[in-house]
Design an enzyme around this catalytic site. Structure first.
Site, PDB file in Angstrom:
ATOM      1  N   GLU A  64      -6.340   3.095 -72.625  1.00  0.00           N
ATOM      2  CA  GLU A  64      -5.653   4.402 -72.640  1.00  0.00           C
ATOM      3  C   GLU A  64      -6.599   5.531 -73.055  1.00  0.00           C
ATOM      4  O   GLU A  64      -6.199   6.505 -73.678  1.00  0.00           O
ATOM      5  CB  GLU A  64      -4.398   4.334 -73.520  1.00  0.00           C
ATOM      6  CG  GLU A  64      -3.468   3.236 -73.017  1.00  0.00           C
ATOM      7  CD  GLU A  64      -2.087   3.256 -73.603  1.00  0.00           C
ATOM      8  OE1 GLU A  64      -1.644   4.320 -74.068  1.00  0.00           O
ATOM      9  OE2 GLU A  64      -1.443   2.197 -73.576  1.00  0.00           O
TER      10      GLU A  64
HETATM   11  C1  LIG Z   1      -6.767  -5.603 -72.736  1.00  0.00           C
HETATM   12  C2  LIG Z   1      -6.750  -4.390 -71.854  1.00  0.00           C
HETATM   13  C3  LIG Z   1      -5.533  -3.921 -71.366  1.00  0.00           C
HETATM   14  C4  LIG Z   1      -5.501  -2.823 -70.493  1.00  0.00           C
HETATM   15  N1  LIG Z   1      -4.311  -2.409 -69.971  1.00  0.00           N
HETATM   16  C5  LIG Z   1      -4.292  -1.444 -68.998  1.00  0.00           C
HETATM   17  C6  LIG Z   1      -3.077  -1.093 -68.331  1.00  0.00           C
HETATM   18  O1  LIG Z   1      -1.989  -1.580 -68.657  1.00  0.00           O
HETATM   19  N2  LIG Z   1      -3.128  -0.191 -67.314  1.00  0.00           N
HETATM   20  C7  LIG Z   1      -4.291   0.403 -66.924  1.00  0.00           C
HETATM   21  O2  LIG Z   1      -4.263   1.190 -65.991  1.00  0.00           O
HETATM   22  N3  LIG Z   1      -5.470   0.085 -67.550  1.00  0.00           N
HETATM   23  C8  LIG Z   1      -5.501  -0.812 -68.562  1.00  0.00           C
HETATM   24  N4  LIG Z   1      -6.665  -1.157 -69.183  1.00  0.00           N
HETATM   25  C9  LIG Z   1      -7.910  -0.543 -68.715  1.00  0.00           C
HETATM   26  C10 LIG Z   1      -8.485   0.476 -69.699  1.00  0.00           C
HETATM   27  O3  LIG Z   1      -7.674   1.618 -69.743  1.00  0.00           O
HETATM   28  C11 LIG Z   1      -9.936   0.765 -69.264  1.00  0.00           C
HETATM   29  O4  LIG Z   1     -10.702  -0.390 -69.572  1.00  0.00           O
HETATM   30  C12 LIG Z   1     -10.520   1.977 -69.974  1.00  0.00           C
HETATM   31  O5  LIG Z   1      -9.908   3.169 -69.523  1.00  0.00           O
HETATM   32  C13 LIG Z   1     -12.045   2.108 -69.761  1.00  0.00           C
HETATM   33  O6  LIG Z   1     -12.374   1.975 -68.419  1.00  0.00           O
HETATM   34  P1  LIG Z   1     -13.521   0.929 -67.985  1.00  0.00           P
HETATM   35  O7  LIG Z   1     -13.209  -0.362 -68.611  1.00  0.00           O
HETATM   36  O8  LIG Z   1     -13.646   0.985 -66.511  1.00  0.00           O
HETATM   37  O9  LIG Z   1     -14.839   1.476 -68.651  1.00  0.00           O
HETATM   38  P2  LIG Z   1     -15.810   2.582 -68.032  1.00  0.00           P
HETATM   39  O10 LIG Z   1     -15.024   3.762 -67.590  1.00  0.00           O
HETATM   40  O11 LIG Z   1     -16.726   1.944 -67.045  1.00  0.00           O
HETATM   41  O12 LIG Z   1     -16.646   3.030 -69.318  1.00  0.00           O
HETATM   42  C14 LIG Z   1     -17.761   2.290 -69.811  1.00  0.00           C
HETATM   43  C15 LIG Z   1     -18.365   3.100 -70.967  1.00  0.00           C
HETATM   44  O13 LIG Z   1     -18.837   4.377 -70.488  1.00  0.00           O
HETATM   45  C16 LIG Z   1     -18.233   5.412 -71.244  1.00  0.00           C
HETATM   46  N5  LIG Z   1     -18.009   6.583 -70.397  1.00  0.00           N
HETATM   47  C17 LIG Z   1     -17.406   6.641 -69.173  1.00  0.00           C
HETATM   48  N6  LIG Z   1     -17.369   7.911 -68.733  1.00  0.00           N
HETATM   49  C18 LIG Z   1     -17.936   8.689 -69.696  1.00  0.00           C
HETATM   50  C19 LIG Z   1     -18.186  10.080 -69.861  1.00  0.00           C
HETATM   51  N7  LIG Z   1     -17.833  10.971 -68.918  1.00  0.00           N
HETATM   52  N8  LIG Z   1     -18.790  10.501 -70.985  1.00  0.00           N
HETATM   53  C20 LIG Z   1     -19.144   9.601 -71.963  1.00  0.00           C
HETATM   54  N9  LIG Z   1     -18.946   8.288 -71.879  1.00  0.00           N
HETATM   55  C21 LIG Z   1     -18.336   7.823 -70.759  1.00  0.00           C
HETATM   56  C22 LIG Z   1     -16.913   4.818 -71.749  1.00  0.00           C
HETATM   57  O14 LIG Z   1     -16.425   5.538 -72.850  1.00  0.00           O
HETATM   58  C23 LIG Z   1     -17.359   3.408 -72.068  1.00  0.00           C
HETATM   59  O15 LIG Z   1     -17.972   3.378 -73.324  1.00  0.00           O
HETATM   60  C24 LIG Z   1      -6.721  -2.188 -70.118  1.00  0.00           C
HETATM   61  C25 LIG Z   1      -7.937  -2.641 -70.666  1.00  0.00           C
HETATM   62  C26 LIG Z   1      -7.955  -3.728 -71.518  1.00  0.00           C
HETATM   63  C27 LIG Z   1      -9.283  -4.194 -72.053  1.00  0.00           C
END
Ligand SMILES: Cc1cc2nc3c(=O)[nH]c(=O)nc-3n(C[C@H](O)[C@H](O)[C@H](O)COP(=O)(O)OP(=O)(O)OC[C@H]3O[C@@H](n4cnc5c(N)ncnc54)[C@H](O)[C@@H]3O)c2cc1C
Length: 395
Positions: free
Chosen positions: A372
């Site tokens: 989130e």
């Molecule tokens: C157990 C679990 C349950 C979840 N449940 C849901 C759900 O119900 N529905 C849903 O839609 N999603 C869900 N998620 C997904 C979750 O919301 C995403 O994992 C999260 O938003 C981060 O996206 P990502 O994993 O692709 O990481 P990425 O976006 O690839 O980020 C990787 C890193 O880069 C950093 N980063 C990215 N962009 C920037 C920026 N512009 N500036 C600085 N740093 C940046 C991030 O902060 C992070 O540290 C869930 C995740 C988990 C682990």
């Protein structure tokens, strides 16, 4: 200890939340050890009519204000983030979005049954290639024969394999504009759950799934909100969700404090209770301070949300809720994770076991700094809230 009197009309609900949480303790432990979704969460919550705490009474919910709902999630956080995740997704991300954006027929078909436990809900925004930047998602839809046809994948979706209906976000085919939100039935043609994500670090009682939409058929009437406003639907839901996660983290902090106090008074080493060793007291002080530092921004955000819900036309209040919710989640999730680390340390070797509640909190609450909106995305939101929209680091 009565810390303060909350400006809320609905606090009696908390007695039922308390009873449900007591009933959830054992199934949560059993399912955690078995590493599978705790199907008792919706069953027990439904028995206490707690599947629609913030949903208006006209749709069958309890109509609780944001402060009471926050306190309910706080109590659930004492049991664990598995329960918080289920409720936050079902009621905050999906339920409140259908209440806000749905038409009367969608509310009747999905919201009222969700409150009665007849339809569990999920919120599917994240994709393998689009997490922090949902505007870059790749899922598409086409309008064909009066229906929508969805193609793509959603990743890391909580309640994904157990939900009966899911909020799903997609762009029109061949376009990077005009994202739409849809309500997709889990028995829709072309919808599949190819994989559960079982290799998580924790949060084992929560269902996390990969979803596939292979020419998935969605009826025209399941478009949620105005056409092209999908990103707005998604972001508005996340504001509600973040506040819920912050509240759940307060419960984790409370449980860590309660547990270390008990342990520190019972466990003896070097001829006295470990609570009499000053270095152990330092850990306990850190947890107590973290709890107070996290509690107040979260309560303030809930109060702002309750105020906004009473005056939804006030755009200033809406911006304040967005800002305060991000602050609350950022602060509470980090402090809860640190507190769980201190608590594991006080428990010593037994703390490094999933049999210890503090061990489970340590593994589970880490995710609150990721889902989130990650810590980094929350920092960007908080900073642009202070600097002004023209300083938004991304659009
Ligand atoms: C157990 C679990 C349950 C979840 N449940 C849901 C759900 O119900 N529905 C849903 O839609 N999603 C869900 N998620 C997904 C979750 O919301 C995403 O994992 C999260 O938003 C981060 O996206 P990502 O994993 O692709 O990481 P990425 O976006 O690839 O980020 C990787 C890193 O880069 C950093 N980063 C990215 N962009 C920037 C920026 N512009 N500036 C600085 N740093 C940046 C991030 O902060 C992070 O540290 C869930 C995740 C988990 C682990």
């Amino acid at each position: 200890m009565q810390l303060m009197r909350f400006p809320s009309q609905h606090l009696e609900i908390l007695e039922e939340v308390d009873a449900a949480c007591d009933e959830l303790l054992l199934p949560e432990l059993e399912h955690y050890l078995a590493r599978r979704f705790d199907e008792q969460i919706p069953i027990i919550l439904n028995r206490h009519s707690l599947l629609g705490i913030p949903i208006r009474e006209e749709y069958g919910g309890r109509g609780a204000d944001a402060v009471t709902y926050g306190l309910a999630l706080e109590r659930m956080g004492q049991v664990g983030m598995g329960v918080v995740t289920f409720v936050d997704v079902h009621s905050s991300l999906a339920g409140l979005a259908i209440q806000q954006w749905g038409d009367p027929s969608q509310r009747e078909t999905y919201l009222t049954p969700s409150v009665k436990g007849e339809k569990l809900l999920a919120y599917a925004l994240t994709e393998p290639e689009a997490g922090s930047d949902p505007a870059s998602l790749r899922m598409t839809f086409e309008e064909k024969g009066g229906r929508y046809v969805l193609k793509g994948s959603k990743y890391l979706i909580s309640n994904g394999s157990v939900a009966d209906a899911l909020l799903v976000f997609a762009y029109p085919e061949h376009s990077r504009e005009g994202m739409c939100a849809f309500i997709v039935d889990s028995d829709a043609e072309g919808f599949e759950v190819p994989m559960l994500l079982e290799e998580k670090l924790g949060l084992f009682t929560s269902d996390t799934a990969l979803l596939e939409f292979n020419d998935c058929i969605v009826p025209r009437e399941n478009l949620l909100g105005p056409k092209g406003r999908g990103l707005q639907v998604a972001y508005s839901a996340l504001v509600n969700g973040r506040l819920g996660i912050a509240s759940g983290c307060i419960g984790v902090l409370e449980d860590c404090l309660n547990q270390v106090v008990e342990r520190a008074k019972e466990r003896r080493q070097h001829g006295k209770e470990i609570g009499k060793h000053q270095l152990v007291q330092k850990h306990i002080a850190a947890i107590a301070m973290n709890l107070e530092m996290a509690r107040w921004p979260t309560y303030f955000a809930s109060m702002k949300k309750a105020e906004y819900d009473a005056h939804p036309e006030d755009l200033g209040l809406r911006a304040a809720v967005d800002h305060q919710s991000a602050l609350a989640k950022r602060i509470a999730s980090r402090l809860a994770f640190e507190a769980a680390d201190h608590a594991v340390q006080v428990f010593g070797g037994f703390g490094y076991s999933v049999l210890a509640g503090v061990g489970r909190h340590f593994c589970d609450v880490r995710v609150a700094r990721i889902y989130e909106g990650t810590d980094e995305i929350m920092d960007l939101k908080i900073a642009s809230g202070v600097l002004g929209r023209e300083f938004e680091a991304y659009r």
